[in-house]
Structure formats: C-alpha cells, structure tokens
Scaffold this motif. Structure first.
Motif, PDB file in Angstrom:
ATOM      1  N   SER A  18      43.671  31.426  41.706  1.00 12.08           N
ATOM      2  CA  SER A  18      42.703  32.523  41.588  1.00 12.08           C
ATOM      3  C   SER A  18      42.238  32.685  40.144  1.00 12.08           C
ATOM      4  O   SER A  18      41.093  33.075  39.895  1.00 12.08           O
ATOM      5  CB  SER A  18      43.289  33.840  42.112  1.00 12.08           C
ATOM      6  OG  SER A  18      44.202  34.400  41.192  1.00 12.08           O
ATOM      7  N   ARG A  22      38.386  32.525  39.020  1.00  7.70           N
ATOM      8  CA  ARG A  22      37.788  33.584  38.189  1.00  7.70           C
ATOM      9  C   ARG A  22      37.199  33.020  36.903  1.00  7.70           C
ATOM     10  O   ARG A  22      36.120  33.412  36.457  1.00  7.70           O
ATOM     11  CB  ARG A  22      38.854  34.621  37.828  1.00  7.70           C
ATOM     12  CG  ARG A  22      39.261  35.551  38.954  1.00  7.70           C
ATOM     13  CD  ARG A  22      40.401  36.437  38.467  1.00  7.70           C
ATOM     14  NE  ARG A  22      40.675  37.547  39.349  1.00  7.70           N
ATOM     15  CZ  ARG A  22      41.653  37.563  40.250  1.00  7.70           C
ATOM     16  NH1 ARG A  22      42.439  36.510  40.407  1.00  7.70           N
ATOM     17  NH2 ARG A  22      41.843  38.642  40.996  1.00  7.70           N
ATOM     18  N   VAL A  25      33.900  31.131  37.554  1.00 10.14           N
ATOM     19  CA  VAL A  25      32.792  32.080  37.777  1.00 10.14           C
ATOM     20  C   VAL A  25      32.358  32.699  36.439  1.00 10.14           C
ATOM     21  O   VAL A  25      31.176  32.844  36.145  1.00 10.14           O
ATOM     22  CB  VAL A  25      33.201  33.168  38.802  1.00 10.14           C
ATOM     23  CG1 VAL A  25      32.188  34.295  38.848  1.00 10.14           C
ATOM     24  CG2 VAL A  25      33.393  32.540  40.180  1.00 10.14           C
ATOM     25  N   ARG A  47      38.735  36.831  49.694  1.00  8.12           N
ATOM     26  CA  ARG A  47      37.365  37.254  50.056  1.00  8.12           C
ATOM     27  C   ARG A  47      37.108  38.669  49.571  1.00  8.12           C
ATOM     28  O   ARG A  47      36.056  38.960  48.993  1.00  8.12           O
ATOM     29  CB  ARG A  47      37.168  37.183  51.579  1.00  8.12           C
ATOM     30  CG  ARG A  47      37.001  35.779  52.106  1.00  8.12           C
ATOM     31  CD  ARG A  47      36.533  35.753  53.582  1.00  8.12           C
ATOM     32  NE  ARG A  47      36.404  34.366  54.029  1.00  8.12           N
ATOM     33  CZ  ARG A  47      37.299  33.724  54.800  1.00  8.12           C
ATOM     34  NH1 ARG A  47      38.379  34.351  55.232  1.00  8.12           N
ATOM     35  NH2 ARG A  47      37.098  32.467  55.131  1.00  8.12           N
ATOM     36  N   ALA A  48      38.085  39.541  49.780  1.00  2.00           N
ATOM     37  CA  ALA A  48      37.917  40.942  49.361  1.00  2.00           C
ATOM     38  C   ALA A  48      37.762  41.038  47.838  1.00  2.00           C
ATOM     39  O   ALA A  48      37.019  41.887  47.336  1.00  2.00           O
ATOM     40  CB  ALA A  48      39.112  41.771  49.835  1.00  2.00           C
ATOM     41  N   GLY A  50      36.403  38.750  46.030  1.00  2.00           N
ATOM     42  CA  GLY A  50      35.192  38.023  45.625  1.00  2.00           C
ATOM     43  C   GLY A  50      35.493  36.910  44.631  1.00  2.00           C
ATOM     44  O   GLY A  50      34.736  36.683  43.685  1.00  2.00           O
ATOM     45  N   CYS A  52      35.596  33.534  44.856  1.00  2.00           N
ATOM     46  CA  CYS A  52      34.879  32.253  44.865  1.00  2.00           C
ATOM     47  C   CYS A  52      33.501  32.453  45.477  1.00  2.00           C
ATOM     48  O   CYS A  52      33.231  33.468  46.125  1.00  2.00           O
ATOM     49  CB  CYS A  52      35.618  31.231  45.745  1.00  2.00           C
ATOM     50  SG  CYS A  52      37.306  30.928  45.275  1.00  2.00           S
ATOM     51  N   HIS A  53      32.647  31.432  45.319  1.00  3.31           N
ATOM     52  CA  HIS A  53      31.347  31.485  46.000  1.00  3.31           C
ATOM     53  C   HIS A  53      31.540  31.346  47.509  1.00  3.31           C
ATOM     54  O   HIS A  53      30.775  31.885  48.297  1.00  3.31           O
ATOM     55  CB  HIS A  53      30.439  30.381  45.465  1.00  3.31           C
ATOM     56  CG  HIS A  53      30.169  30.520  43.988  1.00  3.31           C
ATOM     57  ND1 HIS A  53      30.671  29.655  43.044  1.00  3.31           N
ATOM     58  CD2 HIS A  53      29.488  31.463  43.295  1.00  3.31           C
ATOM     59  CE1 HIS A  53      30.285  30.047  41.832  1.00  3.31           C
ATOM     60  NE2 HIS A  53      29.573  31.151  41.961  1.00  3.31           N
ATOM     61  N   ARG A  54      32.573  30.597  47.904  1.00  6.19           N
ATOM     62  CA  ARG A  54      32.844  30.405  49.335  1.00  6.19           C
ATOM     63  C   ARG A  54      34.343  30.242  49.538  1.00  6.19           C
ATOM     64  O   ARG A  54      35.006  29.584  48.725  1.00  6.19           O
ATOM     65  CB  ARG A  54      32.120  29.125  49.817  1.00  6.19           C
ATOM     66  CG  ARG A  54      32.256  28.828  51.297  1.00  6.19           C
ATOM     67  CD  ARG A  54      31.295  27.710  51.722  1.00  6.19           C
ATOM     68  NE  ARG A  54      31.781  26.377  51.382  1.00  6.19           N
ATOM     69  CZ  ARG A  54      32.450  25.575  52.215  1.00  6.19           C
ATOM     70  NH1 ARG A  54      32.708  25.955  53.466  1.00  6.19           N
ATOM     71  NH2 ARG A  54      32.851  24.378  51.841  1.00  6.19           N
TER      72      ARG A  54
END
Ligand SMILES: NC(=O)C1=CN([C@@H]2O[C@H](COP(=O)(O)OP(=O)(O)OC[C@H]3O[C@@H](n4cnc5c(N)ncnc54)[C@H](O)[C@@H]3O)[C@@H](O)[C@H]2O)C=CC1
Ligand SMILES: O=C(O)C(=O)Cc1ccc(O)cc1
Length: 302
Positions: A18, A22, A25, A47-48, A50, A52-54
């Motif tokens: 993660s 981060r 991004v 997902r919560a 945010g 990654c892009h996917r």
C-alpha cells in the motif's frame, strides 16, 4: 530504446504494497497502478482507501498489461503469488518483489516463472505495523532499496527498476543475494530475534508482573516492545527463509554474549568498559556519516 514503466501492479496491499501504491500515485502521475490482494477484506479496505487506480479481484487480471509487477506478500507466499499471476503476465514484464530475504525468494520466483524476467529487490524501510491502513507515501524517502539482479539480468530492465525506486525517493544499492542475506541477518533479522526474545523473557519472569513491564517500559525496553510487535507471519517466514545466515550470525552473537557474561561474572570492568566504548563509537560514526534513521520517530507516528 530505454525501457519505460507506464503500468505497475502491486500484489499484496499491506504495509509495503500500500505504501508503494500511495507513493506511485503521489510521485509518478503518468504511471497507472493496479492492486491485488488474496484477501477480499484487504481488497475492500484498499478500495475504500482509494489506494490504486484499479483493484482487481483476480491476480492474472491484475497483472494484465503491467510493465512491472511487484510482489509484496510474506516471503513464504511469494512463489504461490507469482504462479497465480503467471497466466496474465506480459512476456516482457519485469517481476520484482520486496521480500526481507533474497536468495530463497529469488530462486522460488525464478522456478515459478521460468519464462519471465525476475529482478528481486528489498526496500529497507518499514515499521512494526501491517495492513493497508498502515502504509504511507513517504515510507521509502531517503531509505535504501537493495536490488539483487542475476548476473545476466538485462541492464535496461535493472535500470528501469532502480529508476522506479529512485522516483519513490529510495537510494539504490545493488548486491549479490547471498551477501544481502548475510548483511540483513546482522542488521535486521538478528535485532528482531533479540527483541522477540527479550520481550518474551521479560513477560515470563515471574517476579516481573505484566503491569511492571508496562509501567517501567519507558526506556530501552520500550524500543524492544515496538520491534517485538512486528507481524508474526512475516517474521516467521523471514527466519525460515534466511535460516543459514541467521544461524551463522546467532552463533557469533552467542559467543560475544558469553564474553560479556564472563566479564560480568569475573568483575572485569575494563573489558565491559572497552566493549561499550567501542559500540558507542560505532553509533557516533553512523550519525557523523549521516547514516542514521532519517525518520527516527516513524514507528510511533504511523
Ligand atoms: N513490514 C516491514 O517493515 C517490511 C516488510 N518487507 C517485506 O514486504 C513483504 C510484505 O510485508 P508487509 O507489507 O509488512 O506485510 P502485510 O502483512 O502488511 O501485507 C501482506 C499482504 O499480502 C497479502 N497476501 C498474502 N498472501 C498473498 C497471495 N498469495 N497473493 C496476494 N496477496 C497475498 C496479505 O493478505 C496481506 O494483505 C514481506 O515479504 C516482508 O518481508 C520489506 C521491508 C519492510
Ligand atoms: O520497524 C523497524 O524497525 C524495521 O526494522 C522495519 C523493517 C522490517 C523489515 C525489513 O525488511 C526492513 C525494515
């Protein structure tokens, strides 16, 4: 033509995975980052957050089109993670990892992906925390990332991987995997083993109640408890994977401990003072060279 990394997939979205997501991004706006984790709960958390892009549910789908795939799972899970990704990998993708030991991981990844390019790496940066919420974008800034390519690894691919880590703020060192494992056995694995031992020993001493351990843990013992709170699965795997180097280092440590034990028993103050003077000089030379931890409080802030 130089290799470019336009798409990265991170497999394993805990502390290190993660943090990579981060940092990409934050630092590499032109790079697309996809994430995958074997745990549905971790994927939902990622997902919560945010991260990654996917976020992909399926590992082979996650790596489809990726120029670089970074495996950020416990050392003992690297091979199965690689096998799960295999059907989706681009033929020319670079497969790397972040494992804390390198010889065994490199061999396992090359055996799992015999037709792909594997370049192992180890960002020497972390905390005692785990999971996707524990990561942060600045984790790798000013920290070493040790890359352990095979002798015949293509130079353009090694340059692409080291350039990626430099973009996340890391300093690069390249070395042989066996040498990495010996160095890290001394500087990281043995200190963790000592912390696990001393905290366990203290809690088992009948005359030291648990409340006293907490009450008087403001000093050096508190630092040991931080390290001894590190992830049990991750560290189980590190000791199993780096068995030979850890055992060799532990042998030397036990011999030195016996020397100090003997000096205490014999009342040999000169020996103790000379030893402690030497270790103080080591600490001071590390600081003078600017090699001390650039974020000394990082473990407590995050
Ligand atoms: N924690 C630290 O300070 C550092 C850890 N490392 C290395 O980084 C790696 C990851 O460590 P952390 O991020 O701390 O662990 P973590 O426990 O925070 O995250 C690991 C993640 O991998 C996932 N996972 C396990 N098996 C999987 C599989 N087969 N496929 C996909 N996902 C899988 C888990 O669900 C978990 O979310 C380890 O190899 C460790 O040796 C390297 C530098 C520092
Ligand atoms: O939290 C600490 O003090 C660490 O030492 C973090 C750490 C753990 C494992 C690694 O492979 C690298 C860094």
């Amino acid at each position: 033509m130089a290799r470019t990394i336009g798409t990265v997939t991170v497999v394993g979205l805990g502390l290190i995975g993660s943090s990579i997501a981060r940092a990409v991004v934050a630092q590499l706006p032109d790079v697309t980052v996809t994430g995958h984790d074997a745990s549905a709960g971790v994927r939902a958390e990622a997902r919560a957050l945010g991260l990654c892009h996917r976020i992909a549910d399926d590992p082979a789908d996650a790596v489809a089109g990726a120029d670089l795939v970074i495996l950020a799972v416990p050392v003992g899970r690297m091979a199965e993670a690689a096998r799960a990704c295999a059907p989706g990998l681009k033929p020319d993708a670079i497969i790397s990892d972040v494992g804390s030991s390198k010889s065994g991981v490199g061999a396992a990844l090359r055996a799992a992906l015999p037709d792909h390019l594997v370049i192992p790496a180890h960002p020497v940066a972390g905390t005692e925390n785990s999971g996707p919420a524990a990561g942060f974008a600045t984790l790798f800034e000013g920290r070493w990332c040790i890359v352990t390519p095979a002798a015949d690894a293509p130079a353009d691919a090694v340059a692409a991987l080291t350039g990626f880590w430099q973009a996340l703020g890391a300093r690069i060192e390249t070395m042989d995997a066996a040498h990495h494992d010996l160095v890290l056995a001394v500087t990281s694995h043995l200190p963790h083993l000592i912390a696990y031992t001393i905290v366990g020993t203290a809690s088992e001493l009948e005359e030291v109640t648990e409340s006293e351990v907490i009450k008087y843990s403001a000093g050096g013992f508190r630092d040991f408890t931080r390290i001894a709170a590190s992830d049990p699965v991750m560290w189980r795997d590190v000791f199993l994977a780096n068995r030979d180097a850890v055992l060799a280092t532990l042998q030397r440590f036990n011999e030195d401990l016996t020397v100090l034990q003997q000096a205490i028993r014999r009342g040999d103050g000169d020996k103790l003072e000379a030893w402690f003077t030497r270790t103080r000089a080591i600490r001071r030379s590390i600081i003078a060279e600017g090699q001390d931890d650039p974020a000394p409080d990082f473990g407590r802030k995050h």
